[in-house]
Design a protein around this motif. Structure first.
Motif, PDB file in Angstrom:
ATOM      1  N   SER A   1       4.544  -5.126  -6.139  1.00 57.33           N
ATOM      2  CA  SER A   1       3.083  -4.568  -6.562  1.00 57.33           C
ATOM      3  C   SER A   1       2.488  -6.235  -6.364  1.00 57.33           C
ATOM      4  O   SER A   1       3.010  -7.017  -7.884  1.00 57.33           O
ATOM      5  CB  SER A   1       2.285  -4.148  -7.722  1.00 57.33           C
ATOM      6  N   GLU A   2       1.228  -6.140  -5.825  1.00 56.75           N
ATOM      7  CA  GLU A   2       0.982  -7.556  -6.202  1.00 56.75           C
ATOM      8  C   GLU A   2      -0.168  -8.085  -7.824  1.00 56.75           C
ATOM      9  O   GLU A   2      -0.482  -9.041  -7.385  1.00 56.75           O
ATOM     10  CB  GLU A   2       0.510  -8.432  -5.303  1.00 56.75           C
ATOM     11  N   LEU A   3      -0.297  -6.962  -8.310  1.00 62.57           N
ATOM     12  CA  LEU A   3      -1.340  -7.421  -9.334  1.00 62.57           C
ATOM     13  C   LEU A   3      -0.391  -6.667 -11.135  1.00 62.57           C
ATOM     14  O   LEU A   3       0.413  -6.069 -10.801  1.00 62.57           O
ATOM     15  CB  LEU A   3      -2.306  -5.753  -9.190  1.00 62.57           C
ATOM     16  N   PRO A   4      -1.311  -7.105 -11.808  1.00 63.09           N
ATOM     17  CA  PRO A   4      -0.862  -7.372 -13.290  1.00 63.09           C
ATOM     18  C   PRO A   4      -1.025  -5.774 -13.553  1.00 63.09           C
ATOM     19  O   PRO A   4      -0.018  -5.668 -14.553  1.00 63.09           O
ATOM     20  CB  PRO A   4      -1.404  -8.333 -13.821  1.00 63.09           C
ATOM     21  N   GLU A   5      -1.681  -5.089 -12.855  1.00 72.52           N
ATOM     22  CA  GLU A   5      -1.923  -3.853 -13.781  1.00 72.52           C
ATOM     23  C   GLU A   5      -0.003  -2.361 -13.253  1.00 72.52           C
ATOM     24  O   GLU A   5      -0.732  -1.830 -13.435  1.00 72.52           O
ATOM     25  CB  GLU A   5      -2.978  -2.421 -12.919  1.00 72.52           C
ATOM     26  N   GLY A   6       0.347  -3.633 -12.447  1.00 73.05           N
ATOM     27  CA  GLY A   6       1.267  -2.599 -11.585  1.00 73.05           C
ATOM     28  C   GLY A   6       0.869  -1.281 -10.793  1.00 73.05           C
ATOM     29  O   GLY A   6       0.578  -1.290  -9.484  1.00 73.05           O
ATOM     30  N   ASP A   7       1.344  -0.202 -11.280  1.00 71.41           N
ATOM     31  CA  ASP A   7       0.713   1.598 -11.230  1.00 71.41           C
ATOM     32  C   ASP A   7       1.725   1.793  -9.415  1.00 71.41           C
ATOM     33  O   ASP A   7       0.482   2.173  -8.935  1.00 71.41           O
ATOM     34  CB  ASP A   7      -0.825   1.702 -10.967  1.00 71.41           C
ATOM     35  N   ILE A   8       2.805   1.759  -9.781  1.00 66.81           N
ATOM     36  CA  ILE A   8       3.870   1.413  -8.178  1.00 66.81           C
ATOM     37  C   ILE A   8       3.123   3.748  -8.517  1.00 66.81           C
ATOM     38  O   ILE A   8       4.162   3.813  -9.553  1.00 66.81           O
ATOM     39  CB  ILE A   8       4.508   1.492  -7.839  1.00 66.81           C
ATOM     40  N   ARG A   9       3.286   4.449  -7.031  1.00 65.42           N
ATOM     41  CA  ARG A   9       2.966   5.760  -7.465  1.00 65.42           C
ATOM     42  C   ARG A   9       3.766   6.303  -5.816  1.00 65.42           C
ATOM     43  O   ARG A   9       3.143   5.751  -5.152  1.00 65.42           O
ATOM     44  CB  ARG A   9       1.583   6.278  -7.004  1.00 65.42           C
ATOM     45  N   VAL A  10       4.394   7.231  -6.356  1.00 61.30           N
ATOM     46  CA  VAL A  10       5.160   8.025  -4.652  1.00 61.30           C
ATOM     47  C   VAL A  10       4.831   9.186  -5.205  1.00 61.30           C
ATOM     48  O   VAL A  10       5.423   9.727  -6.333  1.00 61.30           O
ATOM     49  CB  VAL A  10       6.661   7.559  -4.752  1.00 61.30           C
TER      50      VAL A  10
END
Length: 489
Positions: free
Chosen positions: A130-139
């Motif tokens: 993730s390139e943003l500090p919010e993260g939030d990778i989903r699968v």
């Protein structure tokens, strides 16, 4: 007499007429509906709406099973931009391939579904960042290939990068502990065991589990580092779903009623507002795609450490995450333009300990920074205009152009940090730092005087939070005479 009457009559005609008295509406006055569109107008509007929404209406009413354009085993390195249209399906989001990676640019929970049915027992691996500090990778796994939250949802760094979850049908579902307590109450009511939830077993949980049960397991204190690439592995054998990151077990869920078969046989890559990149996707059976087991690292117990940096090279004791910004000069460690990429000490430090060192800079901007009780390997590699989320506690002396100092838990911009305003760093002066931690209390002494204290009601601890690192942003900063000692019990 007649003339007088004639003159009076003429005066009445010449005088201006008085306005007619206002007529107040009576109860019997009926409201008249304003004229609206005609039937023909309504028909035209309805026809226009139908034409515009016809694809969505047709999809909702007549959709069948998800298409199949690929098969398992499946391998994809995203070198071909045409693969998105050929092998995948999505109802939203501008999914596309950029420089050999699959980009999810704020897709708002619209998964990109692989159009290949998954076997009941499966292993899935890929690289993701993730390139943003919010993260939030989903699968999503074992979904229906169309709708989000139709299978198991795996979220790394969700909820403002504060928590990760493995959820059944709903990432916002209740924690599995609530289900265990309900199962324990049921077992207690039946006289099988005490109603305390302490020994709830799989049979108890199965007794309160239904096909549409929504539940999740979660992990806190595991934020996504912006710009860092993670390697995911998702594996299911029978009813047990396991998720590992970078070769380490992360979360697992044993489902009494596993989601499988038509309607629960698809893989979807997803995201929300973050900019996420996926690469090196592999889908196969667990036996044909075995987990890569890294050799265990030697166990080094937390203990004391000292370093005076009086040598030519830093050596193997340190993990340098930005080599071009780090060097040894005149017996001191020097960082410049390091951009939140710490120099991590590889040896773990005690939870309760004192950390002392000297630090100085010639810059009037100040900005001396260290991280303590972090994970020992994370660093920032994203857009330098964005915020950095650490894995431990951040100590900042004279930050924000030497206007404020702070102790922050992970994020240096959140309101739960403690701060001290005013210019602090004296250019050219060797400042002596002493950091002391006992459980959730972190105290900072500067040049022999109390400076700041942070009380953390949820202390960062464990194997993921036992490392120390020198860090910084732009300023050229010198560090020397490091000494770490455990506190007496």
């Amino acid at each position: 007499m007649g003339q007088v009457r004639r003159k009076e009559s003429e005066k009445k005609q010449e005088s201006p007429s008085e306005p007619a008295p206002r007529q107040e509406p009576t109860a019997s006055t009926a409201w008249v509906k304003p004229e609206g569109m005609s039937r023909r107008g309504w028909a035209v509007l309805a026809a226009l709406v139908l034409v515009i929404q016809f694809p969505l209406i047709h999809y909702a009413l007549f959709r069948g099973d998800a298409d199949v354009t690929a098969t398992v085993p499946y391998t994809q390195d995203f070198a071909d931009p045409g693969v998105v249209k050929r092998d995948f399906f999505s109802v939203g989001g501008y999914w596309r391939v950029i420089q050999g990676e699959l980009l999810a640019p704020g897709v708002k929970n619209n998964p990109l579904w692989l159009q290949a049915p998954l076997p009941d027992d499966v292993a899935i691996e890929f690289d993701v960042r993730s390139e943003l500090p919010e993260g939030d990778i989903r699968v999503e796994v074992f979904g229906n290939g169309v709708d989000p939250s139709s299978g198991y949802v795996l979220v790394q760094g969700g909820f403002n990068n504060s928590m990760s979850v493995l959820a059944r049908l709903d990432m916002g579902a209740p924690n599995i502990d609530a289900l265990k307590r309900r199962a324990a109450r049921k077992a207690g009511a039946q006289g099988d065991k005490a109603d305390d939830g302490a020994k709830t077993d799989a049979a108890d949980i199965a007794s309160v589990f239904k096909d549409d049960t929504r539940v999740r397991v979660e992990a806190r204190g595991t934020p996504v580092q912006a710009g860092r690439t993670y390697h995911w592995r998702i594996e299911r054998r029978g009813s047990l779903l396991r998720w590992s990151i970078d070769g380490e077990a992360f979360l697992e869920f044993d489902d009494p009623r596993p989601l499988k078969g038509k309607g629960h046989d698809r893989l979807g890559l997803s995201g929300f507002e973050s900019q996420i990149f996926y690469d090196n996707l592999r889908v196969d059976s667990p036996d044909r795609l075995p987990a890569r087991v890294a050799p265990p690292a030697p166990v080094i117990p937390p203990g004391p450490y000292a370093d005076d940096f009086n040598r030519d090279t830093l050596g193997d004791a340190w993990n340098v995450t930005n080599p071009s910004a780090t060097k040894l000069v005149d017996g001191a460690l020097v960082v410049e333009m390091v951009h939140n990429r710490p120099v991590w000490l590889k040896r773990p430090i005690p939870r309760d300990a004192t950390i002392e060192f000297d630090a100085w800079t010639d810059s009037p901007d100040g900005d001396i920074k260290i991280e303590a009780w972090g994970d020992g390997r994370s660093f920032y590699a994203g857009d330098l205009r964005l915020q950095y989320t650490a894995t431990g506690y951040v100590f900042i002396f004279g930050g924000w152009r030497n206007t404020q100092s702070a102790i922050a838990r992970r994020s240096e911009h959140t309101p739960d940090r403690v701060t001290r305003d005013g210019a602090s760093v004296v250019p050219g002066k060797r400042h002596h730092f002493k950091l002391t931690r006992r459980a959730g209390t972190l105290s900072w002494e500067l040049d022999g005087q109390p400076f700041l204290t942070l009380q953390d009601p949820s202390p960062l601890e464990g194997t993921r939070n036992q490392y120390f690192g020198f860090s910084g942003w732009k300023s050229r900063v010198h560090f020397d005479n490091l000494k770490i000692e455990p506190l007496a019990p």
